[in-house]
Motif scaffolding. Sequence first.
Motif, PDB file in Angstrom:
ATOM      1  N   LEU A 137      -5.411  -6.086  -6.619  1.00 48.56           N
ATOM      2  CA  LEU A 137      -5.843  -4.990  -5.760  1.00 48.56           C
ATOM      3  C   LEU A 137      -7.223  -4.485  -6.178  1.00 48.56           C
ATOM      4  O   LEU A 137      -8.048  -4.131  -5.328  1.00 48.56           O
ATOM      5  CB  LEU A 137      -4.810  -3.864  -5.832  1.00 48.56           C
ATOM      6  N   SER A 167      -4.802  -4.057   4.203  1.00 46.01           N
ATOM      7  CA  SER A 167      -5.060  -3.927   2.760  1.00 46.01           C
ATOM      8  C   SER A 167      -6.438  -3.343   2.489  1.00 46.01           C
ATOM      9  O   SER A 167      -6.606  -2.498   1.594  1.00 46.01           O
ATOM     10  CB  SER A 167      -4.925  -5.293   2.074  1.00 46.01           C
ATOM     11  N   TYR A 184      -1.812   3.197  -3.119  1.00 42.44           N
ATOM     12  CA  TYR A 184      -2.007   2.217  -2.046  1.00 42.44           C
ATOM     13  C   TYR A 184      -1.003   2.363  -0.904  1.00 42.44           C
ATOM     14  O   TYR A 184      -1.357   2.221   0.268  1.00 42.44           O
ATOM     15  CB  TYR A 184      -1.902   0.822  -2.657  1.00 42.44           C
TER      16      TYR A 184
END
Length: 217
Positions: A137, A167, A184
């Motif tokens: 990430l 994303s 997230y």
Amino acid sequence: MTALVFPPALSPHGASRLVLVRHGEVPGIKPPSFRGTQDLPLTDRGREQAALTAHYLSAAPDVKVVASSPLSRCVETARAIADHHGESVFPMTGLTDFNYGDWQGHSHKDIAAAYPQDYDAWMQTPDLARIPNGDTLETVARRAVEAANEALAQAENGTAVIVTHDSVIRTLILAILRLPLRNYWKFTSDPCGVSIFTPRYGEWSVERINESIHTRK
């Protein structure tokens, strides 16, 4: 305790507005799968969503940049928006979706069964998760923010529209709000959802996050 990881800063760069748009619907959203860097086409519903979003954003002021992930589902969505403003679509590799490595193309259900510990890590501590042969990430956040900063710089005090993936949008919102990547999953990002931010005294002010009423039948 492991230190929280923050995305790089996303500066207004003198732009008047930042508009983030997720691409329209593609195969694999329902039931969910790890689509990632697969170049999937928009469905008929996805093309309809793109057209509705383009109409919704047709009144956006002074659009000077329409940047996009190079994957076709984003380029097609971006092109519909850009056509309303007489702009071209500017593909940027930094806006490409998360590469899910060995998970790519597989359903969440199957991955949860085959990689239970890794899958749980992805859902609970995404900033620490390590997907086999995939991105992290933090890597995605770095390249996404770099691309967004470039698009904002090119907007020359106008509006920058960025069409990208779930994303990438999540990481950019975290960068705007200066929140750690651990957050997230705190946001929802629907197909053709629109998030808008405006500068205020050198900081970002939130106008809306994941506005999608314009795509509803």
